[in-house]
Design a protein around this motif. Structure first.
Motif, PDB file in Angstrom:
ATOM      1  N   ALA A 101       3.736   1.676  -1.359  1.00 29.24           N
ATOM      2  CA  ALA A 101       4.251   1.819  -2.726  1.00 29.24           C
ATOM      3  C   ALA A 101       3.167   2.379  -3.640  1.00 29.24           C
ATOM      4  O   ALA A 101       3.422   3.241  -4.490  1.00 29.24           O
ATOM      5  CB  ALA A 101       4.732   0.470  -3.250  1.00 29.24           C
ATOM      6  N   MET A 102       1.960   1.879  -3.458  1.00 30.49           N
ATOM      7  CA  MET A 102       0.856   2.345  -4.294  1.00 30.49           C
ATOM      8  C   MET A 102       0.547   3.819  -4.011  1.00 30.49           C
ATOM      9  O   MET A 102       0.308   4.607  -4.932  1.00 30.49           O
ATOM     10  CB  MET A 102      -0.349   1.444  -4.007  1.00 30.49           C
ATOM     11  CG  MET A 102      -1.442   1.528  -5.024  1.00 30.49           C
ATOM     12  SD  MET A 102      -0.908   1.427  -6.750  1.00 30.49           S
ATOM     13  CE  MET A 102      -1.207  -0.286  -7.126  1.00 30.49           C
ATOM     14  N   ASP A 104       2.683   5.966  -2.969  1.00 29.15           N
ATOM     15  CA  ASP A 104       3.814   6.685  -3.538  1.00 29.15           C
ATOM     16  C   ASP A 104       3.599   6.866  -5.043  1.00 29.15           C
ATOM     17  O   ASP A 104       3.744   7.963  -5.590  1.00 29.15           O
ATOM     18  CB  ASP A 104       5.091   5.867  -3.255  1.00 29.15           C
ATOM     19  CG  ASP A 104       6.366   6.601  -3.668  1.00 29.15           C
ATOM     20  OD1 ASP A 104       6.286   7.794  -4.041  1.00 29.15           O
ATOM     21  OD2 ASP A 104       7.431   5.970  -3.635  1.00 29.15           O
ATOM     22  N   LEU A 105       3.180   5.789  -5.699  1.00 29.40           N
ATOM     23  CA  LEU A 105       2.924   5.824  -7.141  1.00 29.40           C
ATOM     24  C   LEU A 105       1.881   6.876  -7.484  1.00 29.40           C
ATOM     25  O   LEU A 105       1.933   7.525  -8.517  1.00 29.40           O
ATOM     26  CB  LEU A 105       2.437   4.440  -7.579  1.00 29.40           C
ATOM     27  CG  LEU A 105       2.164   4.224  -9.076  1.00 29.40           C
ATOM     28  CD1 LEU A 105       3.457   4.298  -9.860  1.00 29.40           C
ATOM     29  CD2 LEU A 105       1.492   2.877  -9.320  1.00 29.40           C
ATOM     30  N   PRO A 123       0.803  -1.223   0.000  1.00 28.99           N
ATOM     31  CA  PRO A 123       0.000   0.000   0.000  1.00 28.99           C
ATOM     32  C   PRO A 123       0.839   1.277   0.000  1.00 28.99           C
ATOM     33  O   PRO A 123       0.501   2.241  -0.691  1.00 28.99           O
ATOM     34  CB  PRO A 123      -0.823  -0.127   1.285  1.00 28.99           C
ATOM     35  CG  PRO A 123      -0.977  -1.610   1.456  1.00 28.99           C
ATOM     36  CD  PRO A 123       0.336  -2.189   0.989  1.00 28.99           C
TER      37      PRO A 123
END
Lengths: 376, 376
Positions: free
Chosen positions: A355-356, A358-359, A353
């Motif tokens: 990372a998502m 951040d994306l 989550p």
């Protein structure tokens, strides 16, 4: 305008199917009174003689002007200060001379307080299918309200569906709206819109190039569409099936050098299929908001503001991501371990989550510490 | 592939962040076993030394391959006959070398019966927001079903929302579907899709360039998106907000020379805003049906059939027009008077509707007799 001139214009308005460039040239050269006399006396030749042959003896000018007077209307001609010279100048484009109806109107029968030249200086046509969907009517209302709010007049054809929604919303928002008819000024078409057309005539403008009593015909609808396009800085097709009269108005707008816009809709809706074809063919610009249309009709440099960014991108998060997002501090940063504790999740379930997030540009990381990204 | 080679590929897959063009060049020049030995022995220089420094001593190849074996998977490398050479050849485009992740994968960890090279010969990516609307999921299902029906594989990222709808429909229609992960092959992400990913691995293909155990990260999502685009002949964005990962996949598809398509939706829906921006910018083609996508991924000359014309245009008529239309005979013609009698309307109320029907191409008139126009 004196009475003789006014009677001559009324006579000329009925004597042949408008627009007739030969008649226009004769009137331009000799004035309406002399032109009318020559036609009445069969003192014209060739095609103009043929075009006026059937009706040259019909002179209902007095009766027609009585009808107009009773409606509180006026007969507009190129000598009037509200004649839309600038808008109609586009008919001088060479490509248009070859096109059926590719000429300006000779006169316009008008009812309503709006000043036509002023209106057309800042106007957009909102057109579309009569079989509008709830979506189409809603979006039409949004566009009409948005245009009116930005002092853009709403021009349409007075028909059911999209046209009606456009006029009604413009009226409701106290904006200027113009209905261009394919029939005489005293022939409400469609009949279910008599009250609407009456209201437009009281606060905006109802226009037609046809004399009183004329019923609509196929040719008149096509000719009318060219006026809707010509009087507008841009034409917006809100909804259209694959066979739609709105496509004809859009074609006129293109030919006249006006911006053509189309609004997309659900691909599951037949009422948007014509819009999607025009966008896919690059014959219309995709627009989603009135502000984008104002850019086309507006003063130079009047740009549409950037689309409203969603106030938050959090709508797009799943539950875990939202939990993780909310475990970050308003100020400062936290380690993954701290976030996991606060979110009540194992560290392993926090990394994906994060990372998502951040994306999506919602969080950022430095030296193992995660923090919220400030709203842009 | 012998065991040493297989172990070497597995080691190389983990030793640095893929894709690394220097590592690929070394492997190409010396083979995987020698390349692995040199990296392990620090017998490399410059950037490749730096990129492999942190992990060069980690050799979990046996454990990783055990995980893969337990999942019934295989390690795909450029020597395999199912390696998608053709699809990955686009990475040779000069503009891509400058782009982060602009290189083909070194290896692919794969689970599932589909043959990757065969699948990519005829595949489309269906991508979009995880916060899909009911409309978005419905249209995604229509596209996925339409693609599968035409033997086009459906490639996506296994995420919630559009991706999930695409995979699920492809499975339900017994079509081929490929999920490209941003995590290790044994790390179902999102966790709510473990069952779905398991089903894809049983009948289609689950792919990743990351070794077992790797959790997703921002970089991995971005790198994964390039593979979704590269393995597909066209990328279709079904729904996307103004900030969406789908726009990144679309950008990869463009950079790789693939066709980029976007599906319009209601302008009132934030989930379609990204699609509308791409269409308006002319960075994506507007598509409304799977058949139009097949045209992009299909064999040369495989054109989309003309859109289904409505079986009748009568949907677009109002009540009076329908009454008038139905008053015309199936064969032969009638005068306006006859039509008025049959429709039970005064003649004056028949003329306008007849003109409108004529405008729509539904009826025609000759010498005062009106007849139906045969369906085209």
């Amino acid at each position: 305008m004196d009475t003789a001139e006014r009677r001559a214009w009324a006579y000329l308005s009925r004597v042949c199917e408008p627009p007739n460039p030969r008649l226009a040239a004769l009137v331009h050269a000799e004035g309406p009174v002399a032109a009318a006399q020559r036609i009445r006396a069969r003192d014209v030749d060739g095609e103009l003689a043929r075009a006026t042959e059937a009706r040259h003896e019909i002179d209902s000018a007095d009766a027609d002007l009585d009808v107009l007077d009773r409606l509180g209307g006026r007969l507009l001609t190129p000598g009037d200060d509200e004649w839309p010279h600038l808008a109609l100048a586009s008919f001088a484009r060479p490509a248009l001379a070859e096109r059926p109806y590719g000429h300006p109107p000779l006169v316009l029968w008008a009812v309503g307080p709006s000043h036509l030249a002023d209106v057309t200086a800042r106007a957009a046509a909102l057109v579309g299918t009569r079989a509008a969907s709830a979506y189409g009517e809603h979006v039409t209302s949004e566009f009409a309200a948005g245009l009116v709010e930005r002092d853009v007049a709403v021009i349409s054809g007075g028909a059911y569906g999209i046209d009606g929604a456009a006029h009604r919303t413009a009226l409701a928002c106290d904006g200027e709206t113009v209905a261009v008819l394919a029939a005489g000024i005293d022939v409400p078409y469609p009949s279910g819109h008599s009250a609407l057309l009456h209201r437009i005539g009281r606060s905006g403008l109802v226009l037609t190039e046809y004399p009183p009593g004329m019923r609509p015909s196929r040719r008149q609808f096509l000719a009318r569409n060219r006026l809707v396009a010509a009087l507008s800085g841009a034409t917006v097709v809100l909804e259209a099936g694959v066979r739609s009269g709105a496509a004809n108005t859009a074609a006129w707008a293109r030919a006249l050098g006006r911006q053509v816009c189309a609004v997309p809709g659900p691909v599951t809706s037949a009422s948007s299929a014509g819009c999607h074809i025009m966008i896919a063919n690059h014959t219309a610009w995709l627009v989603t908001r009135a502000a984008e249309v104002v850019e086309a009709v507006g003063r130079i440099g009047e740009l549409a503001p950037e689309p409203d960014r969603p106030t938050t991108s959090l709508d797009d998060l799943d539950d875990t991501e939202l939990t993780v997002y909310e475990a970050l501090p308003r100020r400062g940063a936290r380690t993954v371990g701290e976030i996991a504790v606060r979110a009540g999740l194992p560290v392993s379930e926090v990394l994906g989550p994060l990372a998502m997030l951040d994306l999506r540009g919602l969080v950022s990381q430095e030296d193992g510490n995660w923090k919220l990204v400030a709203e842009r």
